[in-house]
Motif scaffolding. Sequence first.
Motif, PDB file in Angstrom:
ATOM      1  N   GLY A 192       0.810  -1.206   0.000  1.00  0.00           N
ATOM      2  CA  GLY A 192       0.000   0.000   0.000  1.00  0.00           C
ATOM      3  C   GLY A 192       0.847   1.262   0.000  1.00  0.00           C
ATOM      4  N   GLU A 193       0.168   2.386   0.222  1.00  0.00           N
ATOM      5  CA  GLU A 193       0.820   3.684   0.293  1.00  0.00           C
ATOM      6  C   GLU A 193       0.520   4.302   1.648  1.00  0.00           C
ATOM      7  OE1 GLU A 193      -1.129   5.481  -3.071  1.00  0.00           O
ATOM      8  OE2 GLU A 193       0.523   4.961  -4.412  1.00  0.00           O
ATOM      9  N   LEU A 194       1.189   5.414   1.951  1.00  0.00           N
ATOM     10  CA  LEU A 194       0.920   6.108   3.199  1.00  0.00           C
ATOM     11  C   LEU A 194      -0.551   6.530   3.262  1.00  0.00           C
ATOM     12  CD1 LEU A 194       4.102   8.339   3.494  1.00  0.00           C
ATOM     13  CD2 LEU A 194       3.428   6.536   5.085  1.00  0.00           C
ATOM     14  N   ASP A 195      -1.123   6.381   4.449  1.00  0.00           N
ATOM     15  CA  ASP A 195      -2.529   6.705   4.665  1.00  0.00           C
ATOM     16  C   ASP A 195      -2.718   8.216   4.590  1.00  0.00           C
ATOM     17  OD1 ASP A 195      -5.084   7.142   5.609  1.00  0.00           O
ATOM     18  OD2 ASP A 195      -4.972   5.560   7.121  1.00  0.00           O
ATOM     19  N   LYS A 196      -3.358   8.685   3.524  1.00  0.00           N
ATOM     20  CA  LYS A 196      -3.534  10.125   3.346  1.00  0.00           C
ATOM     21  C   LYS A 196      -4.440  10.723   4.413  1.00  0.00           C
ATOM     22  CE  LYS A 196      -2.638  10.367  -1.634  1.00  0.00           C
ATOM     23  NZ  LYS A 196      -2.034   9.025  -1.697  1.00  0.00           N
ATOM     24  N   ALA A 197      -5.411   9.952   4.885  1.00  0.00           N
ATOM     25  CA  ALA A 197      -6.293  10.458   5.942  1.00  0.00           C
ATOM     26  C   ALA A 197      -5.510  10.672   7.234  1.00  0.00           C
ATOM     27  CB  ALA A 197      -7.435   9.482   6.167  1.00  0.00           C
ATOM     28  N   ALA A 198      -4.606   9.730   7.540  1.00  0.00           N
ATOM     29  CA  ALA A 198      -3.791   9.874   8.743  1.00  0.00           C
ATOM     30  C   ALA A 198      -2.841  11.062   8.613  1.00  0.00           C
ATOM     31  CB  ALA A 198      -3.006   8.586   8.995  1.00  0.00           C
ATOM     32  N   LEU A 199      -2.259  11.236   7.418  1.00  0.00           N
ATOM     33  CA  LEU A 199      -1.380  12.385   7.200  1.00  0.00           C
ATOM     34  C   LEU A 199      -2.153  13.698   7.352  1.00  0.00           C
ATOM     35  CD1 LEU A 199       0.702  11.129   4.123  1.00  0.00           C
ATOM     36  CD2 LEU A 199       1.572  11.543   6.435  1.00  0.00           C
ATOM     37  N   PHE A 200      -3.374  13.727   6.820  1.00  0.00           N
ATOM     38  CA  PHE A 200      -4.205  14.946   6.934  1.00  0.00           C
ATOM     39  C   PHE A 200      -4.544  15.222   8.396  1.00  0.00           C
ATOM     40  CE2 PHE A 200      -8.360  16.985   7.237  1.00  0.00           C
ATOM     41  CZ  PHE A 200      -8.133  18.138   6.501  1.00  0.00           C
ATOM     42  N   TYR A 201      -4.861  14.167   9.134  1.00  0.00           N
ATOM     43  CA  TYR A 201      -5.194  14.349  10.552  1.00  0.00           C
ATOM     44  C   TYR A 201      -4.007  14.929  11.312  1.00  0.00           C
ATOM     45  CZ  TYR A 201      -6.214  13.247  15.415  1.00  0.00           C
ATOM     46  OH  TYR A 201      -6.394  13.345  16.763  1.00  0.00           O
ATOM     47  N   MET A 202      -2.819  14.382  11.061  1.00  0.00           N
ATOM     48  CA  MET A 202      -1.638  14.867  11.772  1.00  0.00           C
ATOM     49  C   MET A 202      -1.322  16.303  11.369  1.00  0.00           C
ATOM     50  SD  MET A 202       0.568  11.327  11.434  1.00  0.00           S
ATOM     51  CE  MET A 202       1.925  11.696  12.543  1.00  0.00           C
ATOM     52  N   ALA A 203      -1.540  16.635  10.095  1.00  0.00           N
ATOM     53  CA  ALA A 203      -1.322  18.012   9.639  1.00  0.00           C
ATOM     54  C   ALA A 203      -2.315  18.966  10.296  1.00  0.00           C
ATOM     55  CB  ALA A 203      -1.431  18.089   8.120  1.00  0.00           C
ATOM     56  N   SER A 204      -3.549  18.492  10.483  1.00  0.00           N
ATOM     57  CA  SER A 204      -4.569  19.338  11.105  1.00  0.00           C
ATOM     58  C   SER A 204      -4.266  19.612  12.574  1.00  0.00           C
ATOM     59  CB  SER A 204      -5.946  18.677  10.984  1.00  0.00           C
ATOM     60  OG  SER A 204      -6.037  17.525  11.811  1.00  0.00           O
ATOM     61  N   ARG A 205      -3.403  18.808  13.140  1.00  0.00           N
ATOM     62  CA  ARG A 205      -2.985  19.016  14.536  1.00  0.00           C
ATOM     63  C   ARG A 205      -1.674  19.790  14.609  1.00  0.00           C
ATOM     64  NH1 ARG A 205      -7.432  17.787  14.591  1.00  0.00           N
ATOM     65  NH2 ARG A 205      -8.582  16.428  16.005  1.00  0.00           N
ATOM     66  N   GLY A 206      -1.266  20.354  13.458  1.00  0.00           N
ATOM     67  CA  GLY A 206      -0.105  21.228  13.450  1.00  0.00           C
ATOM     68  C   GLY A 206       1.222  20.562  13.179  1.00  0.00           C
ATOM     69  N   LEU A 207       1.202  19.296  12.786  1.00  0.00           N
ATOM     70  CA  LEU A 207       2.448  18.588  12.526  1.00  0.00           C
ATOM     71  C   LEU A 207       2.852  18.798  11.068  1.00  0.00           C
ATOM     72  CD1 LEU A 207       4.098  16.857  14.513  1.00  0.00           C
ATOM     73  CD2 LEU A 207       3.129  14.834  13.428  1.00  0.00           C
ATOM     74  N   PRO A 208       4.064  19.291  10.794  1.00  0.00           N
ATOM     75  CA  PRO A 208       4.501  19.473   9.407  1.00  0.00           C
ATOM     76  C   PRO A 208       4.444  18.159   8.639  1.00  0.00           C
ATOM     77  CG  PRO A 208       6.002  20.572  10.929  1.00  0.00           C
ATOM     78  CD  PRO A 208       5.070  19.749  11.769  1.00  0.00           C
ATOM     79  N   PRO A 209       4.111  18.187   7.347  1.00  0.00           N
ATOM     80  CA  PRO A 209       3.946  16.960   6.556  1.00  0.00           C
ATOM     81  C   PRO A 209       5.168  16.052   6.587  1.00  0.00           C
ATOM     82  CG  PRO A 209       3.110  18.843   5.350  1.00  0.00           C
ATOM     83  CD  PRO A 209       3.775  19.393   6.564  1.00  0.00           C
ATOM     84  N   GLU A 210       6.385  16.634   6.508  1.00  0.00           N
ATOM     85  CA  GLU A 210       7.580  15.789   6.477  1.00  0.00           C
ATOM     86  C   GLU A 210       7.786  15.046   7.800  1.00  0.00           C
ATOM     87  OE1 GLU A 210       8.848  20.015   7.554  1.00  0.00           O
ATOM     88  OE2 GLU A 210       7.512  19.038   6.107  1.00  0.00           O
ATOM     89  N   ILE A 211       7.414  15.680   8.906  1.00  0.00           N
ATOM     90  CA  ILE A 211       7.545  15.020  10.206  1.00  0.00           C
ATOM     91  C   ILE A 211       6.471  13.942  10.359  1.00  0.00           C
ATOM     92  CG2 ILE A 211       7.405  15.336  12.710  1.00  0.00           C
ATOM     93  CD1 ILE A 211       8.658  18.063  12.375  1.00  0.00           C
TER      94      ILE A 211
END
Length: 249
Positions: A192-211
């Motif tokens: 599979g690929e990285l979970d885009k929903a999980a990445l979006f959730y973490m970004a919405s909590r202020g975490l930079p995409p690369e981190i």
Amino acid sequence: MTVLTLLPTRKAEAWRYADIAALSRVWDDLAAPEEISVAAGETKATVIDTLPPSGIRRIDVAVGDGGLFALHCLVAGVDYGRVEIRATLGRAAHFELGGAILGNGDQTLEIVTETIHAAPNGTSNQVVRQVLAGKATGTYMGKVAVARDAQKIDAAQSVKAMLLDRSATANAKPELEIYADDVKCAHGATVGELDKAALFYMASRGLPPEIAQRLMLQAFIADAFLGMGDDAAREAIEAKALGILEGLA
């Protein structure tokens, strides 16, 4: 996985996805498999985080009754890399494998195993995680063979691959050959690929995409090394894997 005198082709099952051109350059100088013997009741562990100049490391291990052998490996950093192991288990013996394949560019990286449950009450557990970018090819081929009188066997294989680019390729071929009728054997494989929903959730909590991506990949690869009993060794191989992952992302 016996010593071969002729260069294999992709018609040979164990070399189906191999880089035959790279293999031809080292085949004549390839060392025989390293032989390891684990006495009855003994525990041995091997960690592989660097491959030899040939890019190929082969191990043939015999585990005595009640013994345990653990192999944890990181396959990365070479154009063609292969870790190959054949484990023969006695009564109530255990084999543990934790492997990570991290590939980029045009790399071809492989983990190939053959686990032979030759006597009853044995167990084995194999966990392989792959992260692949560019045009890299990662392969896990794992055969579990249960002998006719080897009852009460419990064997598991878990193979998961994460593709960072659509041009990368992940191969997974878990295989069971069972001649006993009272066994518990299971395998699973996902790509599979990285979970885009999980990445979006973490970004919405202020975490930079690369981190966010780094943390997700770190957790994904960590599964391969959970079974290591030596904390210092586990931290060292995880740190090396993380450094490679940062180059892939």
